[in-house]
Design a protein around this motif. Structure first.
Motif, mmCIF file in Angstrom:
data_model
loop_
_atom_site.group_PDB
_atom_site.id
_atom_site.type_symbol
_atom_site.label_atom_id
_atom_site.label_comp_id
_atom_site.label_asym_id
_atom_site.label_seq_id
_atom_site.Cartn_x
_atom_site.Cartn_y
_atom_site.Cartn_z
ATOM 1 N N ASP A 155 0.824 -1.220 0.000
ATOM 2 C CA ASP A 155 0.000 0.000 0.000
ATOM 3 C C ASP A 155 0.855 1.265 0.000
ATOM 4 O OD1 ASP A 155 -2.276 -1.635 0.124
ATOM 5 O OD2 ASP A 155 -2.209 -1.673 2.313
ATOM 6 N N GLY A 156 1.937 1.233 -0.748
ATOM 7 C CA GLY A 156 2.789 2.403 -0.855
ATOM 8 C C GLY A 156 3.749 2.594 0.298
ATOM 9 N N VAL A 157 3.745 1.660 1.248
ATOM 10 C CA VAL A 157 4.633 1.746 2.413
ATOM 11 C C VAL A 157 5.724 0.695 2.282
ATOM 12 C CG1 VAL A 157 4.811 1.544 4.928
ATOM 13 C CG2 VAL A 157 2.783 2.577 3.885
ATOM 14 N N GLY A 158 6.976 1.105 2.446
ATOM 15 C CA GLY A 158 8.072 0.156 2.392
ATOM 16 C C GLY A 158 8.016 -0.814 3.557
ATOM 17 N N GLY A 159 8.584 -1.976 3.353
ATOM 18 C CA GLY A 159 8.600 -2.972 4.417
ATOM 19 C C GLY A 159 9.195 -4.263 3.920
ATOM 20 N N CYS A 160 9.106 -5.294 4.739
ATOM 21 C CA CYS A 160 9.659 -6.585 4.350
ATOM 22 C C CYS A 160 8.939 -7.718 5.055
ATOM 23 C CB CYS A 160 11.152 -6.649 4.683
ATOM 24 S SG CYS A 160 11.541 -6.621 6.459
ATOM 25 N N TRP A 161 8.996 -8.885 4.425
ATOM 26 C CA TRP A 161 8.616 -10.132 5.085
ATOM 27 C C TRP A 161 9.862 -10.666 5.777
ATOM 28 C CZ3 TRP A 161 3.844 -11.530 5.873
ATOM 29 C CH2 TRP A 161 2.825 -11.211 4.959
ATOM 30 N N ILE A 162 9.741 -11.048 7.041
ATOM 31 C CA ILE A 162 10.901 -11.529 7.786
ATOM 32 C C ILE A 162 10.509 -12.712 8.650
ATOM 33 C CG2 ILE A 162 10.560 -9.978 9.780
ATOM 34 C CD1 ILE A 162 13.678 -9.621 9.738
ATOM 35 N N THR A 163 11.473 -13.547 8.941
ATOM 36 C CA THR A 163 11.218 -14.705 9.790
ATOM 37 C C THR A 163 10.897 -14.256 11.218
ATOM 38 O OG1 THR A 163 13.640 -14.855 10.026
ATOM 39 C CG2 THR A 163 12.586 -16.359 8.481
ATOM 40 N N PRO A 164 10.050 -15.015 11.918
ATOM 41 C CA PRO A 164 9.697 -14.642 13.291
ATOM 42 C C PRO A 164 10.822 -14.948 14.267
ATOM 43 C CG PRO A 164 8.636 -16.705 12.699
ATOM 44 C CD PRO A 164 9.320 -16.203 11.457
ATOM 45 N N THR A 165 10.799 -14.284 15.395
ATOM 46 C CA THR A 165 11.820 -14.511 16.401
ATOM 47 C C THR A 165 11.696 -15.912 16.983
ATOM 48 O OG1 THR A 165 12.833 -13.599 18.404
ATOM 49 C CG2 THR A 165 10.424 -13.597 18.321
ATOM 50 N N GLY A 166 12.834 -16.538 17.246
ATOM 51 C CA GLY A 166 12.843 -17.852 17.872
ATOM 52 C C GLY A 166 12.401 -18.982 16.982
ATOM 53 N N ALA A 167 12.304 -18.757 15.660
ATOM 54 C CA ALA A 167 11.798 -19.776 14.752
ATOM 55 C C ALA A 167 12.920 -20.652 14.224
ATOM 56 C CB ALA A 167 11.057 -19.128 13.595
ATOM 57 N N ALA A 168 12.723 -21.957 14.250
ATOM 58 C CA ALA A 168 13.672 -22.895 13.671
ATOM 59 C C ALA A 168 13.202 -23.287 12.278
ATOM 60 C CB ALA A 168 13.795 -24.130 14.554
ATOM 61 N N ALA A 169 14.120 -23.786 11.470
ATOM 62 C CA ALA A 169 13.779 -24.168 10.099
ATOM 63 C C ALA A 169 12.720 -25.256 10.070
ATOM 64 C CB ALA A 169 15.041 -24.629 9.364
ATOM 65 N N GLN A 170 12.870 -26.212 10.962
ATOM 66 C CA GLN A 170 11.912 -27.314 11.001
ATOM 67 C C GLN A 170 10.544 -26.808 11.439
ATOM 68 O OE1 GLN A 170 13.065 -30.512 13.583
ATOM 69 N NE2 GLN A 170 11.465 -31.902 12.867
ATOM 70 N N GLY A 171 9.554 -27.031 10.611
ATOM 71 C CA GLY A 171 8.194 -26.627 10.947
ATOM 72 C C GLY A 171 7.827 -25.220 10.528
#
Length: 222
Positions: A41-57
């Motif tokens: 919506d015209g606002v800069g940003g990013c998709w990022i991994t959540p805190t404490g997340a491991a690859a598995q799952g």
């Protein structure tokens, strides 16, 4: 191969990247984080991994969208290193993905507070004649974010003293390539240091490599 961040759902590409980093041993458990630039919506940003997340799952629905205006959209808290990712994007409009790892050899060199110098021509993959080592700052802090942003003004990667490695790219695939290559170079450099101080390529030699890199890659025959 990791999908490009420009795909219809860049979150799937991020999940694939996180799993590859784990498989390669460049991250372990919940260490490290990955993001792709994603304006909304015209606002800069990013998709990022959540805190404490491991690859598995980890799934695409677990990623968090964080806007430059402070908005957060997702069911989890974003990575504690989100400020660092946003700072890189603010400093470099041409970069669209950021990868942060605690890879063993890059981290070992960072714990020596040493940059990765031009001992091998492939150091140019990071955009210059070295990979700088950013002074130590507390993880997730504004001081670390600004120090990394300053390093990225002239490079695509930086070592973080007593911490790890961060790399960026015009695509997620490129950011991953830089990450993997810099870790391999750190391993080689540490092996060379065990014997003695390696000789370095000079500025003119590295400039020639960087110029050659601008047109290097998989291209069709004429």
């Amino acid at each position: 191969m990791v999908e490009d961040a420009a795909d219809a759902d860049p979150r799937a590409a991020v999940v694939a990247a996180v799993r590859r980093l784990d498989a390669l041993g460049l991250n372990r458990g919940s260490t490290g984080n990955v993001s792709v630039r994603a304006p909304r919506d015209g606002v800069g940003g990013c998709w990022i991994t959540p805190t404490g997340a491991a690859a598995q799952g980890l799934g695409a629905d677990d990623l968090v969208w964080v806007g430059d205006d402070g908005r957060v959209d997702g069911r989890w808290q974003p990575s504690s290193e989100t400020p660092m990712h946003l700072a890189v994007y603010a400093a470099r409009a041409d970069l669209h993905a950021v990868v942060h790892v605690h890879a063993v050899h890059a981290t070992a060199l960072a714990c020596l507070r040493r940059p990765l110098p031009a001992f091998h021509y492939m150091v140019a993959v990071a955009g210059g004649d070295d990979v700088p080592c950013v002074p130590y700052h507390l993880f997730g802090s504004e001081a670390l974010s600004q120090a990394v942003a300053a390093a990225f003004a002239r490079r695509h990667a930086a070592l973080l003293a007593h911490h790890g490695l961060v790399a960026g790219g015009r695509s997620l695939e490129q950011a991953m390539t830089v990450t993997v290559e810099v870790e391999a170079l750190c391993r080689t450099y540490l092996a060379a240091l065990a014997v003695g101080e390696p000789a370095l390529l000079d500025a003119a030699q590295m400039a020639a490599v960087i110029e050659r890199f601008t047109g290097y890659g998989r291209t069709a025959r004429r």
